[in-house]
Design an enzyme around this catalytic site. Structure first.
Site, PDB file in Angstrom:
ATOM      1  N   HIS A 119       0.293 -12.339   1.205  1.00 35.02           N
ATOM      2  CA  HIS A 119      -0.431 -11.368   0.393  1.00 35.02           C
ATOM      3  C   HIS A 119      -0.431 -11.772  -1.078  1.00 35.02           C
ATOM      4  CE1 HIS A 119      -1.254  -6.772  -0.244  1.00 35.02           C
ATOM      5  NE2 HIS A 119      -2.324  -7.522  -0.432  1.00 35.02           N
ATOM      6  N   TYR A 173       0.832  -1.201   0.000  1.00 35.03           N
ATOM      7  CA  TYR A 173       0.000   0.000   0.000  1.00 35.03           C
ATOM      8  C   TYR A 173       0.867   1.251   0.000  1.00 35.03           C
ATOM      9  CZ  TYR A 173      -3.570  -3.358   1.576  1.00 35.03           C
ATOM     10  OH  TYR A 173      -4.414  -4.439   1.698  1.00 35.03           O
TER      11      TYR A 173
END
Length: 318
Positions: A135, A49
């Site tokens: 992830h 992010y």
């Protein structure tokens, strides 16, 4: 399996990494402060992010809070490696409005997982996080990523480095494969168990029930399409434009919601919490106002007849 208490509502921090557009430090702090004031104590982040920006902003906010008062999760699998040549352009390929002065390098090995976590801890300014997720292993190479990554995160749990471990993905194949290992406490389902579509019902949710693995349900607005009472053709779906058939279905659902005196975002937030294996709903926010609005929506009630009507009309499966 054991996992920390998450509460019904958690804050995702992709927007704090300048997802789609820049966000000031002041706005980021306001988003986090609004979440805290609303009683949110679960914060989810990732190196992905904003190339670490979300982690740094979250860490700066939490520095003033007692460590025992909140739960933090981050993710492993993408190492951030300096890339000075990219500093003059933005990370547009990944939808983040930040300088591309680092590049993401896939690494699900035990060493890579630990180095990724250590780097996250440095950015967060924390000695430990509570939860670590693999992830998007499907975006790399699912089988080898799981073969290496699942034992690697499980070892961190057994060593007491983290309390719980999981896998986060938009891919039902990856989520199911992770749950089937029997080694994960949580799976973060991103956009696959929403008011608009429920492919996780086919196998992921039954497997999680059988394995006593909890679901952290993210992406419940399907990238924004369900975030407003009247879905717009200008909204995003799966991080891109909205196909006409998908927009038509979202508008049909919104019409039924209105008939029962609620709105689409409220129903979207409540929908998956009816499933006992769902531990929490995680949403992002671009402003403090959005956090407060979603908190109020979750505090409201939704008539059971809404769910029955949506199912009877063939607009949902549960």
């Amino acid at each position: 399996m054991a996992s920390p208490a998450l509460g019904r509502f958690g804050l995702g921090t992709a927007s704090l990494g300048n997802l789609y557009e820049p966000m000031s430090d002041e706005t980021a702090h306001a988003v986090l402060n609004a979440a805290w004031e609303c009683g949110i104590r679960y914060f989810d982040t990732a190196p992905h992010y904003g190339l670490g920006l979300a982690e740094r902003r979250l860490g700066a906010f939490l520095a003033g809070k007692p460590r025992g008062d909140y739960v933090v999760s981050t993710k492993v699998g993408r190492l951030l490696v300096p890339d000075p040549a990219g500093a003059s352009r933005l990370d547009d390929a990944n939808h983040y409005a930040v300088p591309a002065d680092h590049r993401r390098v896939w690494d699900f090995s035990a060493d890579g997982v630990r180095r990724c976590l250590d780097a996250s801890l440095e950015r967060l300014g924390l000695d430990a996080v509570d939860i670590v997720y693999l992830h998007d292993p499907d975006e790399y190479d699912l089988s080898p990523a799981l073969a290496e990554g699942v034992p690697a995160v499980a070892a961190l749990r057994e060593q007491g480095v983290v309390t719980a471990v999981g896998l986060g993905s938009k891919s039902t194949e990856a989520l199911l494969a992770g749950a089937r290992t029997g080694m994960l406490d949580l799976v973060m389902v991103a956009g696959r168990f929403t008011l608009l579509e429920q492919p996780a019902l086919d196998a992921v949710i039954p497997e999680c029930r059988a394995r006593s693995a909890g679901i952290v349900n993210a992406g419940v607005f399907n990238s924004g399409l369900l975030a407003t009472p009247v879905p717009s053709a200008e909204s995003r779906y799966e991080y891109g434009s909205v196909p006409p058939a998908v927009l038509a279905k979202a508008r049909a659902i919104a019409d039924v919601c209105a008939e029962f005196g609620t709105d689409l975002p409220t129903a979207a937030l409540h929908f998956s919490l009816r499933e006992p294996v769902v531990r929490t709903v995680v949403t992002g926010a671009a402003s403090a106002r959005e956090v407060r609005e979603n908190n109020e929506r979750l505090r409201s009630s939704v008539p059971d007849e809404l769910w029955t009507t949506l199912r009877d009309k063939g607009l949902t499966r549960s």
